[in-house]
Design a protein around this motif. Structure first.
Motif, PDB file in Angstrom:
ATOM      1  N   ILE A  60       0.878  -1.174   0.000  1.00  0.00           N
ATOM      2  CA  ILE A  60       0.000   0.000   0.000  1.00  0.00           C
ATOM      3  C   ILE A  60       0.910   1.218   0.000  1.00  0.00           C
ATOM      4  O   ILE A  60       1.663   1.442   0.955  1.00  0.00           O
ATOM      5  CB  ILE A  60      -0.924   0.005   1.228  1.00  0.00           C
ATOM      6  CG1 ILE A  60      -1.811  -1.253   1.246  1.00  0.00           C
ATOM      7  CG2 ILE A  60      -1.786   1.268   1.253  1.00  0.00           C
ATOM      8  CD1 ILE A  60      -2.491  -1.499   2.579  1.00  0.00           C
ATOM      9  N   ILE A  61       0.891   1.988  -1.075  1.00  0.00           N
ATOM     10  CA  ILE A  61       1.831   3.097  -1.221  1.00  0.00           C
ATOM     11  C   ILE A  61       1.071   4.417  -1.294  1.00  0.00           C
ATOM     12  O   ILE A  61      -0.056   4.487  -1.767  1.00  0.00           O
ATOM     13  CB  ILE A  61       2.752   2.909  -2.440  1.00  0.00           C
ATOM     14  CG1 ILE A  61       1.952   2.815  -3.749  1.00  0.00           C
ATOM     15  CG2 ILE A  61       3.612   1.655  -2.269  1.00  0.00           C
ATOM     16  CD1 ILE A  61       2.844   2.671  -4.993  1.00  0.00           C
ATOM     17  N   HIS A  62       1.730   5.460  -0.810  1.00  0.00           N
ATOM     18  CA  HIS A  62       1.083   6.767  -0.686  1.00  0.00           C
ATOM     19  C   HIS A  62       1.873   7.819  -1.445  1.00  0.00           C
ATOM     20  O   HIS A  62       3.094   7.900  -1.319  1.00  0.00           O
ATOM     21  CB  HIS A  62       0.979   7.163   0.789  1.00  0.00           C
ATOM     22  CG  HIS A  62       0.194   6.202   1.610  1.00  0.00           C
ATOM     23  ND1 HIS A  62       0.749   5.045   2.129  1.00  0.00           N
ATOM     24  CD2 HIS A  62      -1.115   6.185   1.982  1.00  0.00           C
ATOM     25  CE1 HIS A  62      -0.179   4.375   2.799  1.00  0.00           C
ATOM     26  NE2 HIS A  62      -1.314   5.039   2.716  1.00  0.00           N
ATOM     27  N   THR A  63       1.157   8.625  -2.213  1.00  0.00           N
ATOM     28  CA  THR A  63       1.816   9.729  -2.903  1.00  0.00           C
ATOM     29  C   THR A  63       2.246  10.805  -1.911  1.00  0.00           C
ATOM     30  O   THR A  63       3.239  11.497  -2.141  1.00  0.00           O
ATOM     31  CB  THR A  63       0.902  10.359  -3.965  1.00  0.00           C
ATOM     32  OG1 THR A  63      -0.316  10.806  -3.346  1.00  0.00           O
ATOM     33  CG2 THR A  63       0.582   9.352  -5.064  1.00  0.00           C
ATOM     34  N   HIS A  64       1.499  10.946  -0.827  1.00  0.00           N
ATOM     35  CA  HIS A  64       1.863  11.889   0.234  1.00  0.00           C
ATOM     36  C   HIS A  64       0.959  11.620   1.432  1.00  0.00           C
ATOM     37  O   HIS A  64       0.106  10.731   1.380  1.00  0.00           O
ATOM     38  CB  HIS A  64       1.766  13.335  -0.246  1.00  0.00           C
ATOM     39  CG  HIS A  64       0.402  13.784  -0.655  1.00  0.00           C
ATOM     40  ND1 HIS A  64      -0.237  13.299  -1.796  1.00  0.00           N
ATOM     41  CD2 HIS A  64      -0.470  14.671  -0.098  1.00  0.00           C
ATOM     42  CE1 HIS A  64      -1.423  13.885  -1.915  1.00  0.00           C
ATOM     43  NE2 HIS A  64      -1.591  14.715  -0.887  1.00  0.00           N
ATOM     44  N   ALA A  65       1.161  12.389   2.511  1.00  0.00           N
ATOM     45  CA  ALA A  65       0.483  12.064   3.777  1.00  0.00           C
ATOM     46  C   ALA A  65      -0.589  13.066   4.171  1.00  0.00           C
ATOM     47  O   ALA A  65      -0.791  13.323   5.352  1.00  0.00           O
ATOM     48  CB  ALA A  65       1.516  11.914   4.896  1.00  0.00           C
TER      49      ALA A  65
END
Length: 215
Positions: A60-65
């Motif tokens: 599960i990857i995130h472009t930003h928080a």
């Protein structure tokens, strides 16, 4: 002697959560392993789509928080056992997710700490893409490039005829302009861009017509 070309990646994008963040499933058609990008809510719907597609989430990857890109991350990890990934420069935002939710009047669901920090030019799970550090919207903003399929997931860095806002925590206009010009606009002009909100676009179209950053 010729060999068959590798089959295209499975890609499905749909808006989720109260702020309609675009969540994207990327699946390897051969191994059936998948990445989920920015699960910003509606975890049961995301899990349902994965089941229908016959895919198993490994990352599960995130472009930003920012809050709208993580709201279902904890529930997704609990349901699948997949690891959570984020760039370390956004740790201060991840550590303040509850505060972000309060400010925007969104219910907070606890999310565990990221399992691994994303690095610039890091190969993504399934070996199908690479992480690009594209700061500006936030210090740790990432884009994800899948060269074989000419596909870019840009998060809130680049939109159709727009760019990410830089007036929130850690935003910086000079940095986002540099990221777009030096990283994104150097990719294939025919590449499809999956944005963090709203419709897809293409690199070449934005280079020619984006009113904020021209190529």
């Amino acid at each position: 002697m010729t060999t068959d070309a590798a089959p295209a990646l499975i890609r499905e994008t749909f808006p989720v959560g109260p702020l309609q963040c675009n969540c994207t499933i990327i699946g390897d058609p051969l191994t059936k392993k998948a990445i989920v990008v920015d699960p910003g809510g509606d975890h049961q719907f995301i899990l349902q789509r994965l089941e229908i597609l016959g895919l198993k989430v490994v990352s599960i990857i995130h472009t930003h928080a920012h809050l709208d890109h993580f709201l279902a991350s904890g529930e997704m990890k609990k349901a699948t056992g997949a690891s959570l990934h984020l760039h370390e420069d956004d740790k201060f935002l991840w550590d303040n997710l509850e505060m972000q939710c309060r400010m925007f009047g969104v219910p907070y669901t606890p999310v565990p700490a990221p399992d691994q920090w994303l690095r610039d030019d890091e190969e993504l799970a399934c070996g199908c893409g690479v992480a690009l550090h594209t700061p500006g919207h936030t210090p740790g903003s990432m884009s994800f490039w899948f060269p074989r399929d000419k596909l870019l997931i840009a998060g809130d860095t680049l939109f159709r005829r727009g760019i990410g806002r830089t007036d929130l925590w850690g935003g910086d206009y000079a940095s986002i302009e540099k990221s777009i010009r030096q990283r994104l606009y150097r990719l294939d002009e025919d590449a499809v861009v999956v944005t963090g909100h709203g419709p897809d676009t293409r690199i070449g179209d934005e280079m020619r017509s984006n009113p904020f950053v021209r190529g």
